[in-house]
Design a protein around this motif. Structure first.
Motif, mmCIF file in Angstrom:
data_model
loop_
_atom_site.group_PDB
_atom_site.id
_atom_site.type_symbol
_atom_site.label_atom_id
_atom_site.label_comp_id
_atom_site.label_asym_id
_atom_site.label_seq_id
_atom_site.Cartn_x
_atom_site.Cartn_y
_atom_site.Cartn_z
ATOM 1 N N PRO A 84 0.831 -1.216 0.000
ATOM 2 C CA PRO A 84 0.000 0.000 0.000
ATOM 3 C C PRO A 84 0.862 1.262 0.000
ATOM 4 C CG PRO A 84 -0.887 -1.608 1.525
ATOM 5 C CD PRO A 84 0.425 -2.163 1.059
ATOM 6 N N ASP A 89 -4.907 3.461 1.574
ATOM 7 C CA ASP A 89 -4.788 2.107 1.033
ATOM 8 C C ASP A 89 -4.454 1.110 2.143
ATOM 9 O OD1 ASP A 89 -5.332 3.074 -1.456
ATOM 10 O OD2 ASP A 89 -3.243 3.082 -2.152
ATOM 11 N N THR A 143 -3.415 -9.486 -0.286
ATOM 12 C CA THR A 143 -4.432 -8.916 0.586
ATOM 13 C C THR A 143 -5.597 -9.906 0.680
ATOM 14 O OG1 THR A 143 -5.727 -7.846 -1.162
ATOM 15 C CG2 THR A 143 -3.838 -6.625 -0.283
#
Length: 219
Positions: A84, A89, A143
């Motif tokens: 990120p 983010d 993620t």
């Protein structure tokens, strides 16, 4: 859309010169067909001969284009694979993990293996691990939404996964990577089969390119 994006990237970065001529003065192979062949190879595990049948471009030209195109595309991997970049983010990623009882987590890490059929015999003992055949191992961080944040270079498959990851991850962490890799193998069937590439560098490039395209499709 992704095809047009890749075509433009290839031309804008000078990875292929569409005006180049061969020894007889004719224009070289159509970049649009070569690119379609490259994507066919990744998505359907098509051989260079299958690409030749579909495009009427020689198998060896397809082979050389694929290797060069993967090598070129990997030079901009940071545009598509990375941690990120800002607090928003990072918060989005952390919030997803927090919902599943993993506060402070910003990625799931695991090792995935790719079979290597063309492993040189003198290196078999280094790459042949628990799978029973030579593999190349990649450390991958993703993620919860299956976006790839990091891909390592390939490790010899005989190495213990814990030596590569360096930590004994929770099962719930590993499931994210397993789900992500499952999606990758559905999109890119070349990852389901044992690779017949000879060079470890080419295996690295092909795997990273698949991860890059996967992230591009997520957008």
């Amino acid at each position: 859309q992704i095809y047009e994006t890749l075509l433009q990237l290839t031309l804008d970065n000078g990875w292929y010169d569409p005006t180049r001529k061969n020894a007889t003065g004719d224009l070289c192979s159509d970049i649009r067909l070569l690119l379609l062949g490259a994507l066919h190879t990744l998505s359907d595990n098509a051989s260079k001969y299958a690409c030749q049948t579909h495009t009427n471009i020689s198998a060896d030209v397809h082979r050389r284009f694929n290797l060069n195109w993967w090598r070129s595309l990997v030079t901009i991997r940071d545009n598509y694979i990375g941690m990120p970049e800002n607090e928003n983010d990072l918060e989005t990623v952390a919030t997803d993990f927090n919902k599943y009882g993993l506060p402070g987590c910003c990625g799931s890490m695991e090792v995935v293996h790719r079979g290597w059929d063309k492993c040189p015999s003198e290196f078999t003992h280094l790459f042949k691990g628990k799978e029973g055949f030579p593999t190349v191992a990649f450390q991958v961080i993703v993620t919860h939404r299956k976006k790839v944040l990091h891909v390592s270079l390939g490790y010899p498959g005989a190495r213990n996964d814990k030596q590569i990851v360096k930590v004994d991850s929770e099962k719930s962490f590993r499931k994210d990577v397993e789900c992500c890799f499952g999606s990758l193998k559905k999109r890119f069937k070349c990852l389901k089969a044992r690779t017949e590439l000879h060079s470890l560098g080419d295996i690295d490039n092909q795997f990273v390119v698949c991860c890059m395209l996967h992230n591009m499709l997520l957008k």
